[in-house]
Design a protein around this motif. Structure first.
Motif, PDB file in Angstrom:
ATOM      1  N   GLY A   1      40.388   1.519  40.717  1.00 30.08           N
ATOM      2  CA  GLY A   1      39.315   1.139  39.320  1.00 30.08           C
ATOM      3  C   GLY A   1      40.680   0.904  38.052  1.00 30.08           C
ATOM      4  N   LEU A   2      40.241   0.432  37.297  1.00 25.57           N
ATOM      5  CA  LEU A   2      40.502   0.688  36.248  1.00 25.57           C
ATOM      6  C   LEU A   2      41.034   1.419  35.196  1.00 25.57           C
ATOM      7  CD1 LEU A   2      38.292  -2.848  34.894  1.00 25.57           C
ATOM      8  CD2 LEU A   2      40.705  -3.003  36.431  1.00 25.57           C
ATOM      9  N   VAL A   3      41.496   1.288  34.011  1.00 21.02           N
ATOM     10  CA  VAL A   3      42.172   2.543  32.945  1.00 21.02           C
ATOM     11  C   VAL A   3      40.414   3.004  31.847  1.00 21.02           C
ATOM     12  CG1 VAL A   3      43.027   3.065  30.807  1.00 21.02           C
ATOM     13  CG2 VAL A   3      44.695   1.827  32.867  1.00 21.02           C
ATOM     14  N   GLU A   4      40.027   3.262  31.422  1.00 24.30           N
ATOM     15  CA  GLU A   4      39.075   3.787  30.975  1.00 24.30           C
ATOM     16  C   GLU A   4      38.771   2.839  29.573  1.00 24.30           C
ATOM     17  OE1 GLU A   4      35.607   5.490  30.078  1.00 24.30           O
ATOM     18  OE2 GLU A   4      36.690   5.942  31.652  1.00 24.30           O
ATOM     19  N   PHE A   5      37.671   2.588  29.014  1.00 22.14           N
ATOM     20  CA  PHE A   5      37.466   0.871  28.384  1.00 22.14           C
ATOM     21  C   PHE A   5      37.201   1.844  26.941  1.00 22.14           C
ATOM     22  CE2 PHE A   5      33.849  -1.153  26.140  1.00 22.14           C
ATOM     23  CZ  PHE A   5      34.129  -1.836  26.477  1.00 22.14           C
ATOM     24  N   THR A   6      37.879   1.702  25.947  1.00 21.12           N
ATOM     25  CA  THR A   6      37.540   1.891  24.823  1.00 21.12           C
ATOM     26  C   THR A   6      37.377   0.558  24.115  1.00 21.12           C
ATOM     27  OG1 THR A   6      39.647   1.086  24.597  1.00 21.12           O
ATOM     28  CG2 THR A   6      39.551   3.666  24.537  1.00 21.12           C
ATOM     29  N   PRO A   7      36.001   0.944  23.499  1.00 22.94           N
ATOM     30  CA  PRO A   7      35.679  -0.751  22.414  1.00 22.94           C
ATOM     31  C   PRO A   7      36.106  -1.108  21.541  1.00 22.94           C
ATOM     32  CG  PRO A   7      34.237   0.976  21.635  1.00 22.94           C
ATOM     33  CD  PRO A   7      35.441   1.992  23.109  1.00 22.94           C
ATOM     34  N   CYS A   8      35.904  -2.410  21.306  1.00 22.61           N
ATOM     35  CA  CYS A   8      36.536  -2.490  19.996  1.00 22.61           C
ATOM     36  C   CYS A   8      36.239  -2.221  19.081  1.00 22.61           C
ATOM     37  CB  CYS A   8      36.423  -4.699  20.057  1.00 22.61           C
ATOM     38  SG  CYS A   8      37.422  -5.275  18.743  1.00 22.61           S
ATOM     39  N   ALA A   9      37.458  -2.069  18.098  1.00 26.44           N
ATOM     40  CA  ALA A   9      36.653  -1.356  16.918  1.00 26.44           C
ATOM     41  C   ALA A   9      36.650  -2.707  15.552  1.00 26.44           C
ATOM     42  CB  ALA A   9      37.927  -0.405  16.072  1.00 26.44           C
ATOM     43  N   LEU A  10      37.025  -3.656  16.332  1.00 32.42           N
ATOM     44  CA  LEU A  10      36.778  -4.653  14.948  1.00 32.42           C
ATOM     45  C   LEU A  10      35.434  -5.399  15.066  1.00 32.42           C
ATOM     46  CD1 LEU A  10      38.415  -6.889  13.888  1.00 32.42           C
ATOM     47  CD2 LEU A  10      38.255  -8.967  15.073  1.00 32.42           C
ATOM     48  N   HIS A  11      34.527  -5.480  15.601  1.00 31.82           N
ATOM     49  CA  HIS A  11      33.613  -5.183  16.252  1.00 31.82           C
ATOM     50  C   HIS A  11      32.130  -4.550  14.822  1.00 31.82           C
ATOM     51  CE1 HIS A  11      33.675  -7.393  19.873  1.00 31.82           C
ATOM     52  NE2 HIS A  11      33.257  -7.614  19.354  1.00 31.82           N
ATOM     53  N   VAL A  12      33.124  -2.992  15.096  1.00 29.13           N
ATOM     54  CA  VAL A  12      32.181  -2.075  13.983  1.00 29.13           C
ATOM     55  C   VAL A  12      32.550  -2.305  12.809  1.00 29.13           C
ATOM     56  CG1 VAL A  12      32.488   0.207  13.449  1.00 29.13           C
ATOM     57  CG2 VAL A  12      32.385  -0.649  15.276  1.00 29.13           C
ATOM     58  N   VAL A  13      33.662  -3.328  12.171  1.00 30.29           N
ATOM     59  CA  VAL A  13      34.439  -3.400  10.918  1.00 30.29           C
ATOM     60  C   VAL A  13      33.902  -3.775  10.821  1.00 30.29           C
ATOM     61  CG1 VAL A  13      36.433  -4.114   9.819  1.00 30.29           C
ATOM     62  CG2 VAL A  13      36.648  -2.522  11.181  1.00 30.29           C
ATOM     63  N   HIS A  14      33.500  -5.422  11.833  1.00 32.96           N
ATOM     64  CA  HIS A  14      32.694  -6.769  11.528  1.00 32.96           C
ATOM     65  C   HIS A  14      31.055  -6.825  11.114  1.00 32.96           C
ATOM     66  CE1 HIS A  14      30.436 -10.385  12.329  1.00 32.96           C
ATOM     67  NE2 HIS A  14      31.270 -10.811  11.143  1.00 32.96           N
ATOM     68  N   ASN A  15      30.762  -5.810  11.872  1.00 37.49           N
ATOM     69  CA  ASN A  15      29.658  -6.084  11.733  1.00 37.49           C
ATOM     70  C   ASN A  15      28.986  -4.371   9.956  1.00 37.49           C
ATOM     71  OD1 ASN A  15      28.201  -6.593  13.267  1.00 37.49           O
ATOM     72  ND2 ASN A  15      28.067  -4.952  14.866  1.00 37.49           N
ATOM     73  N   ALA A  16      29.916  -3.803   9.900  1.00 42.71           N
ATOM     74  CA  ALA A  16      29.774  -2.863   8.416  1.00 42.71           C
ATOM     75  C   ALA A  16      30.073  -3.829   7.234  1.00 42.71           C
ATOM     76  CB  ALA A  16      30.882  -2.060   8.337  1.00 42.71           C
ATOM     77  N   PHE A  17      31.090  -4.821   7.210  1.00 43.26           N
ATOM     78  CA  PHE A  17      31.333  -6.137   6.577  1.00 43.26           C
ATOM     79  C   PHE A  17      30.185  -6.846   6.045  1.00 43.26           C
ATOM     80  CE2 PHE A  17      32.785  -9.773   4.508  1.00 43.26           C
ATOM     81  CZ  PHE A  17      34.397  -9.437   3.674  1.00 43.26           C
ATOM     82  N   ARG A  18      29.824  -7.217   7.213  1.00 43.11           N
ATOM     83  CA  ARG A  18      28.512  -8.152   7.196  1.00 43.11           C
ATOM     84  C   ARG A  18      27.260  -7.761   6.410  1.00 43.11           C
ATOM     85  NH1 ARG A  18      25.822 -10.226  12.857  1.00 43.11           N
ATOM     86  NH2 ARG A  18      25.870  -7.943  13.058  1.00 43.11           N
ATOM     87  N   LYS A  19      27.110  -6.287   6.648  1.00 42.96           N
ATOM     88  CA  LYS A  19      25.414  -5.654   5.921  1.00 42.96           C
ATOM     89  C   LYS A  19      26.360  -5.070   4.673  1.00 42.96           C
ATOM     90  CE  LYS A  19      24.125  -3.153  10.412  1.00 42.96           C
ATOM     91  NZ  LYS A  19      24.018  -2.139  11.154  1.00 42.96           N
ATOM     92  N   GLY A  20      27.758  -5.191   4.331  1.00 40.16           N
ATOM     93  CA  GLY A  20      27.917  -5.027   2.693  1.00 40.16           C
ATOM     94  C   GLY A  20      27.753  -6.192   1.818  1.00 40.16           C
ATOM     95  N   ILE A  21      28.361  -7.455   2.955  1.00 43.34           N
ATOM     96  CA  ILE A  21      27.691  -8.757   1.622  1.00 43.34           C
ATOM     97  C   ILE A  21      26.135  -8.745   2.149  1.00 43.34           C
ATOM     98  CG2 ILE A  21      27.959 -11.449   2.453  1.00 43.34           C
ATOM     99  CD1 ILE A  21      30.694 -10.892   3.636  1.00 43.34           C
ATOM    100  N   TYR A  22      25.337  -8.806   2.854  1.00 40.10           N
ATOM    101  CA  TYR A  22      24.434  -8.530   2.836  1.00 40.10           C
ATOM    102  C   TYR A  22      23.945  -8.394   1.417  1.00 40.10           C
ATOM    103  CZ  TYR A  22      19.075  -8.016   3.584  1.00 40.10           C
ATOM    104  OH  TYR A  22      18.146  -8.052   2.976  1.00 40.10           O
ATOM    105  N   VAL A  23      24.087  -6.600   1.243  1.00 37.41           N
ATOM    106  CA  VAL A  23      23.534  -5.533  -0.010  1.00 37.41           C
ATOM    107  C   VAL A  23      24.140  -6.414  -0.943  1.00 37.41           C
ATOM    108  CG1 VAL A  23      23.667  -2.861  -0.682  1.00 37.41           C
ATOM    109  CG2 VAL A  23      23.719  -3.786   1.880  1.00 37.41           C
ATOM    110  N   PHE A  24      25.103  -6.506  -1.035  1.00 41.31           N
ATOM    111  CA  PHE A  24      26.424  -7.208  -3.039  1.00 41.31           C
ATOM    112  C   PHE A  24      24.961  -8.660  -2.741  1.00 41.31           C
ATOM    113  CE2 PHE A  24      28.773  -3.880  -2.201  1.00 41.31           C
ATOM    114  CZ  PHE A  24      29.430  -3.159  -2.894  1.00 41.31           C
TER     115      PHE A  24
END
Length: 81
Positions: free
Chosen positions: A29-52
């Motif tokens: 099989g493959l080495v354990e999967f770790t999700p990309c942290a960039l998606h989390v940062v991008h979504n947080a930044f997008r929400k921040g832009i919406y709020v500001f």
């Protein structure tokens, strides 16, 4: 081997299918999967832009200045001690 796709949930699904296929063929099989942290940062930044809203330019400048000066300030404090 690297697997990439359009979002963390899609990545997990593809990863699971590849692992199942490999194991069904007698492989480890493959080495354990770790999700990309960039998606989390991008979504947080997008929400921040919406709020500001229109104030987002001021936020961007303030963040730039903070990141630009913070390491310098920390280094100055270390030099004093």
């Amino acid at each position: 081997m690297s697997i990439g796709s359009d979002g963390p949930n899609v990545n997990k699904k593809i990863w699971n299918r590849v692992v199942q296929h490999l194991k069904s063929n007698g492989l480890q099989g493959l080495v354990e999967f770790t999700p990309c942290a960039l998606h989390v940062v991008h979504n947080a930044f997008r929400k921040g832009i919406y709020v500001f809203g229109e104030d987002v330019e001021g936020l961007a400048v303030a963040l730039f200045q903070w990141f630009k000066s913070y390491p310098c300030q920390k280094e100055k404090k270390l030099r004093k001690h």
